[in-house]
Design an enzyme around this catalytic site. Sequence first.
Site, PDB file in Angstrom:
ATOM      1  N   LEU A  47      -0.794  -0.504  14.495  1.00 15.65           N
ATOM      2  CA  LEU A  47      -0.108  -0.369  15.798  1.00 15.65           C
ATOM      3  C   LEU A  47      -0.212   1.080  16.279  1.00 15.65           C
ATOM      4  CD1 LEU A  47       3.083  -2.518  15.061  1.00 15.65           C
ATOM      5  CD2 LEU A  47       1.026  -3.188  16.343  1.00 15.65           C
TER       6      LEU A  47
ATOM      7  N   GLY B 215       0.374   3.744  14.742  1.00 19.38           N
ATOM      8  CA  GLY B 215       1.562   4.502  14.345  1.00 19.38           C
ATOM      9  C   GLY B 215       2.769   4.222  15.230  1.00 19.38           C
TER      10      GLY B 215
ATOM     11  N   ASP C 187       0.841  -1.207   0.000  1.00 16.70           N
ATOM     12  CA  ASP C 187       0.000   0.000   0.000  1.00 16.70           C
ATOM     13  C   ASP C 187       0.867   1.244   0.000  1.00 16.70           C
ATOM     14  OD1 ASP C 187      -2.716   1.325   0.449  1.00 16.70           O
ATOM     15  OD2 ASP C 187      -1.549   2.151   2.114  1.00 16.70           O
TER      16      ASP C 187
ATOM     17  N   SER D 246      -2.430   2.058  10.144  1.00 17.79           N
ATOM     18  CA  SER D 246      -1.842   2.247  11.488  1.00 17.79           C
ATOM     19  C   SER D 246      -2.360   1.199  12.488  1.00 17.79           C
ATOM     20  CB  SER D 246      -2.099   3.666  12.013  1.00 17.79           C
ATOM     21  OG  SER D 246      -1.382   4.624  11.266  1.00 17.79           O
TER      22      SER D 246
ATOM     23  N   TYR E  52       2.569  10.247  -0.517  1.00 14.26           N
ATOM     24  CA  TYR E  52       3.632   9.803   0.396  1.00 14.26           C
ATOM     25  C   TYR E  52       4.987  10.239  -0.153  1.00 14.26           C
ATOM     26  CZ  TYR E  52       0.112   6.722   2.587  1.00 14.26           C
ATOM     27  OH  TYR E  52      -1.001   6.213   3.210  1.00 14.26           O
TER      28      TYR E  52
ATOM     29  N   SER F 230     -10.706   5.340   1.072  1.00 16.08           N
ATOM     30  CA  SER F 230     -10.019   5.437   2.357  1.00 16.08           C
ATOM     31  C   SER F 230     -10.568   6.640   3.112  1.00 16.08           C
ATOM     32  CB  SER F 230      -8.519   5.595   2.117  1.00 16.08           C
ATOM     33  OG  SER F 230      -7.850   5.684   3.350  1.00 16.08           O
TER      34      SER F 230
HETATM   35  N1  LIG Z   1      -5.247   5.882   4.305  1.00 17.69           N
HETATM   36  C1  LIG Z   1      -4.649   6.703   5.127  1.00 17.69           C
HETATM   37  O1  LIG Z   1      -5.077   7.847   5.331  1.00 17.69           O
HETATM   38  C2  LIG Z   1      -3.432   6.227   5.848  1.00 17.69           C
HETATM   39  C3  LIG Z   1      -2.903   6.959   6.912  1.00 17.69           C
HETATM   40  C4  LIG Z   1      -1.771   6.449   7.550  1.00 17.69           C
HETATM   41  C5  LIG Z   1      -1.197   5.245   7.122  1.00 17.69           C
HETATM   42  N2  LIG Z   1      -1.737   4.588   6.052  1.00 17.69           N
HETATM   43  C6  LIG Z   1      -1.172   3.299   5.569  1.00 17.69           C
HETATM   44  O2  LIG Z   1      -0.976   2.439   6.681  1.00 17.69           O
HETATM   45  C7  LIG Z   1       0.373   2.033   6.726  1.00 17.69           C
HETATM   46  C8  LIG Z   1       0.766   1.773   8.147  1.00 17.69           C
HETATM   47  O3  LIG Z   1       0.649   2.965   8.921  1.00 17.69           O
HETATM   48  P1  LIG Z   1       1.677   3.213  10.109  1.00 17.69           P
HETATM   49  O4  LIG Z   1       3.041   3.331   9.566  1.00 17.69           O
HETATM   50  O5  LIG Z   1       1.158   4.308  10.947  1.00 17.69           O
HETATM   51  O6  LIG Z   1       1.539   1.770  10.850  1.00 17.69           O
HETATM   52  P2  LIG Z   1       1.898   1.155  12.240  1.00 17.69           P
HETATM   53  O7  LIG Z   1       2.340  -0.238  11.922  1.00 17.69           O
HETATM   54  O8  LIG Z   1       0.781   1.375  13.173  1.00 17.69           O
HETATM   55  O9  LIG Z   1       3.132   1.987  12.783  1.00 17.69           O
HETATM   56  C9  LIG Z   1       4.406   1.854  12.243  1.00 17.69           C
HETATM   57  C10 LIG Z   1       5.371   2.624  13.109  1.00 17.69           C
HETATM   58  O10 LIG Z   1       5.555   1.904  14.340  1.00 17.69           O
HETATM   59  C11 LIG Z   1       6.935   1.820  14.592  1.00 17.69           C
HETATM   60  N3  LIG Z   1       7.248   0.685  15.453  1.00 17.69           N
HETATM   61  C12 LIG Z   1       7.854   0.801  16.661  1.00 17.69           C
HETATM   62  N4  LIG Z   1       8.059  -0.404  17.202  1.00 17.69           N
HETATM   63  C13 LIG Z   1       7.598  -1.295  16.339  1.00 17.69           C
HETATM   64  C14 LIG Z   1       7.570  -2.712  16.355  1.00 17.69           C
HETATM   65  N5  LIG Z   1       8.048  -3.431  17.359  1.00 17.69           N
HETATM   66  N6  LIG Z   1       7.031  -3.331  15.301  1.00 17.69           N
HETATM   67  C15 LIG Z   1       6.541  -2.614  14.273  1.00 17.69           C
HETATM   68  N7  LIG Z   1       6.548  -1.267  14.199  1.00 17.69           N
HETATM   69  C16 LIG Z   1       7.086  -0.618  15.227  1.00 17.69           C
HETATM   70  C17 LIG Z   1       7.570   1.723  13.220  1.00 17.69           C
HETATM   71  O11 LIG Z   1       8.921   2.097  13.302  1.00 17.69           O
HETATM   72  P3  LIG Z   1      10.062   1.304  12.449  1.00 17.69           P
HETATM   73  O12 LIG Z   1       9.876   1.683  11.026  1.00 17.69           O
HETATM   74  O13 LIG Z   1      11.307   1.861  13.057  1.00 17.69           O
HETATM   75  O14 LIG Z   1       9.898  -0.161  12.707  1.00 17.69           O
HETATM   76  C18 LIG Z   1       6.741   2.763  12.479  1.00 17.69           C
HETATM   77  O15 LIG Z   1       7.243   4.071  12.739  1.00 17.69           O
HETATM   78  C19 LIG Z   1       1.153   3.157   6.005  1.00 17.69           C
HETATM   79  O16 LIG Z   1       2.410   2.752   5.523  1.00 17.69           O
HETATM   80  C20 LIG Z   1       0.193   3.475   4.895  1.00 17.69           C
HETATM   81  O17 LIG Z   1       0.341   2.506   3.862  1.00 17.69           O
HETATM   82  C21 LIG Z   1      -2.826   5.048   5.424  1.00 17.69           C
END
Ligand SMILES: NC(=O)c1ccc[n+]([C@@H]2O[C@H](COP(=O)([O-])OP(=O)(O)OC[C@H]3O[C@@H](n4cnc5c(N)ncnc54)[C@H](OP(=O)(O)O)[C@@H]3O)[C@@H](O)[C@H]2O)c1
Length: 304
Positions: free
Chosen positions: A218, A220, A56, A216, A61, A164
């Site tokens: 987790l 974020g 995704d 997100s 981005y 979304s």
């Molecule tokens: N549609 C929308 O409006 C929207 C908005 C936001 C996101 N998204 C999508 O959702 C995806 C995921 O969002 P997100 O990045 O916020 O997801 P997330 O998986 O909730 O959070 C990821 C963050 O958690 C950190 N983290 C810390 N400890 C971790 C651990 N033990 N395991 C895994 N992660 C850990 C990661 O850092 P490290 O990289 O250092 O591991 C990263 O900064 C995005 O890439 C995007 O594709 C969509």
Amino acid sequence: MKSNSLASNSLVSPRRIGDDTCGPLALGCWRLTNPDTSYTLRLLETALEEGMTLIDTADVYGLDFGGSGFGGNEEILGLAFAEAPSLREKFLVATKGGIAPPVPYDSSRKYLTQACEESLRRLQVDVIDLYQIHRPDFYAHPCDLAETLEGLREAGKIRHIGISNFTPNQHDALSTCLSEPLATTQPEFSAAVLTPMRDGTLDRCMAQGVTPLAWSPLAGGRLATGEGVRPELIEVLDRLADREGTDRIAVALAFVLAHPSEPVAILGTTKPERLRTATAALQVSLDRNDCYDIIEASEGVPLP
Ligand SMILES: NC(=O)c1ccc[n+]([C@@H]2O[C@H](COP(=O)([O-])OP(=O)(O)OC[C@H]3O[C@@H](n4cnc5c(N)ncnc54)[C@H](OP(=O)(O)O)[C@@H]3O)[C@@H](O)[C@H]2O)c1
């Protein structure tokens, strides 16, 4: 089956994306701003090895996390696909359009047609497997938007249509104008953010056969660090992790996957080793009591 068991297999079963399927965990590329193609390839290969067959991203981005600007993260993926074309074929590539800085949201036909072309060019692909409207444009009539999206599909530019951050009513308004159900909707959903469970988003998914893609999962990273999350939620997740012989991350992801709408959890980590360990979520066994314990701890009040 124990009376408080959840439907079996919902954690691990393949998820439907239109007439395709993908794994229950997916790779999100919002934070993927590292321009080193060998790093991207390592992340993509790890994802594939772990059964994560949906990627995704979004055209917008690249504006955050030190990226190179609008389109930057799509370009990073495109360079990897150009270097390893066979890898592209193994993934469903999902992107989003409709956020058009400095205009907040633009889902006009003129804008989206051009945005989709530019995503294809940056991603270096012939077709986008899942094209999602990133956020609803209040000034686009849903039937005009449906016509635009179906036009892109008929032109062979996109294969499946998703949305979304749409409310359930916005989802319905668009669905009514489309000739077939949406493939996906992408809300924020995690043990810390339960909104789609309560506002009808996940119910719409189940009623219409639409797959929710949880962004997100987790919160974020807050569920990993504990910052800004109720301590009682962290305690419940840790208690269940101890019982299951795993970590809090796995339990938090299993909670998302256990919902009967069969969500996909889009992982946001940029670290291959964390993609690997996240798959422990697929071994976690949560029952109804566990899930309601998580919900009560998340909301901070007992359920009535
Ligand atoms: N549609 C929308 O409006 C929207 C908005 C936001 C996101 N998204 C999508 O959702 C995806 C995921 O969002 P997100 O990045 O916020 O997801 P997330 O998986 O909730 O959070 C990821 C963050 O958690 C950190 N983290 C810390 N400890 C971790 C651990 N033990 N395991 C895994 N992660 C850990 C990661 O850092 P490290 O990289 O250092 O591991 C990263 O900064 C995005 O890439 C995007 O594709 C969509």
